[in-house]
Scaffold this motif. Structure first.
Motif, short mmCIF file in Angstrom:
data_model
loop_
_atom_site.label_atom_id
_atom_site.label_comp_id
_atom_site.label_asym_id
_atom_site.label_seq_id
_atom_site.Cartn_x
_atom_site.Cartn_y
_atom_site.Cartn_z
N ALA A 19 -5.33 -23.85 -28.79
CA ALA A 19 -5.28 -25.11 -29.55
C ALA A 19 -6.51 -25.24 -30.45
CB ALA A 19 -5.17 -26.29 -28.60
N LEU A 20 -7.68 -24.90 -29.92
CA LEU A 20 -8.91 -24.99 -30.72
C LEU A 20 -8.89 -23.96 -31.85
CD1 LEU A 20 -11.59 -25.54 -27.94
CD2 LEU A 20 -10.82 -27.20 -29.67
N GLN A 21 -8.37 -22.78 -31.58
CA GLN A 21 -8.29 -21.74 -32.61
C GLN A 21 -7.35 -22.20 -33.73
OE1 GLN A 21 -10.12 -18.93 -32.42
NE2 GLN A 21 -9.41 -18.26 -34.44
N ALA A 22 -6.22 -22.79 -33.38
CA ALA A 22 -5.28 -23.30 -34.40
C ALA A 22 -5.91 -24.41 -35.21
CB ALA A 22 -4.00 -23.78 -33.72
N GLN A 23 -6.68 -25.27 -34.53
CA GLN A 23 -7.34 -26.38 -35.22
C GLN A 23 -8.40 -25.84 -36.18
OE1 GLN A 23 -9.59 -29.01 -32.65
NE2 GLN A 23 -8.83 -30.81 -33.76
N LEU A 24 -9.13 -24.83 -35.77
CA LEU A 24 -10.16 -24.24 -36.63
C LEU A 24 -9.53 -23.57 -37.84
CD1 LEU A 24 -13.17 -23.54 -37.00
CD2 LEU A 24 -12.74 -21.47 -35.67
N GLU A 25 -8.44 -22.85 -37.63
CA GLU A 25 -7.76 -22.19 -38.75
C GLU A 25 -7.18 -23.21 -39.72
OE1 GLU A 25 -4.92 -19.54 -36.99
OE2 GLU A 25 -6.48 -18.17 -36.27
N ALA A 26 -6.72 -24.37 -39.21
CA ALA A 26 -6.19 -25.41 -40.09
C ALA A 26 -7.29 -26.01 -40.94
CB ALA A 26 -5.50 -26.49 -39.25
N GLN A 27 -8.50 -26.08 -40.41
CA GLN A 27 -9.61 -26.64 -41.17
C GLN A 27 -10.06 -25.68 -42.27
OE1 GLN A 27 -12.71 -27.58 -38.38
NE2 GLN A 27 -11.69 -29.42 -37.62
#
Length: 73
Positions: A63-71
């Motif tokens: 979830a954190l990896q997906a959030q970082l990639e979205a940013q």
């Protein structure tokens, strides 16, 4: 030189106390309260908890990896 059954160069007199016996030494008295041994561990329950923790960590990481990639995009 005649041996009296003892190894090493020093010969001990019969009336002297022997200091080389490890079995005669006593362990020091425990300090503080003496606790009973812990209960036996149920390794099945332990492993279930460990697997659940690892799954939660993997989910959080994804979830954190997906959030970082979205940013970044």
């Amino acid at each position: 030189m005649a041996s009296r059954g003892r190894r090493g160069g020093a010969s001990a007199r019969e009336d002297e106390p022997r200091h080389d016996d490890q079995a005669e030494q006593q362990a020091p008295a425990p300090r503080g309260p003496v606790h009973p041994p812990p209960p036996p561990v149920d390794y099945g329950v332990f492993m279930q908890g460990l697997v659940q923790a690892m799954q939660t960590q993997a989910h959080t990481h994804a979830a954190l990896q997906a959030q970082l990639e979205a940013q970044v995009e």
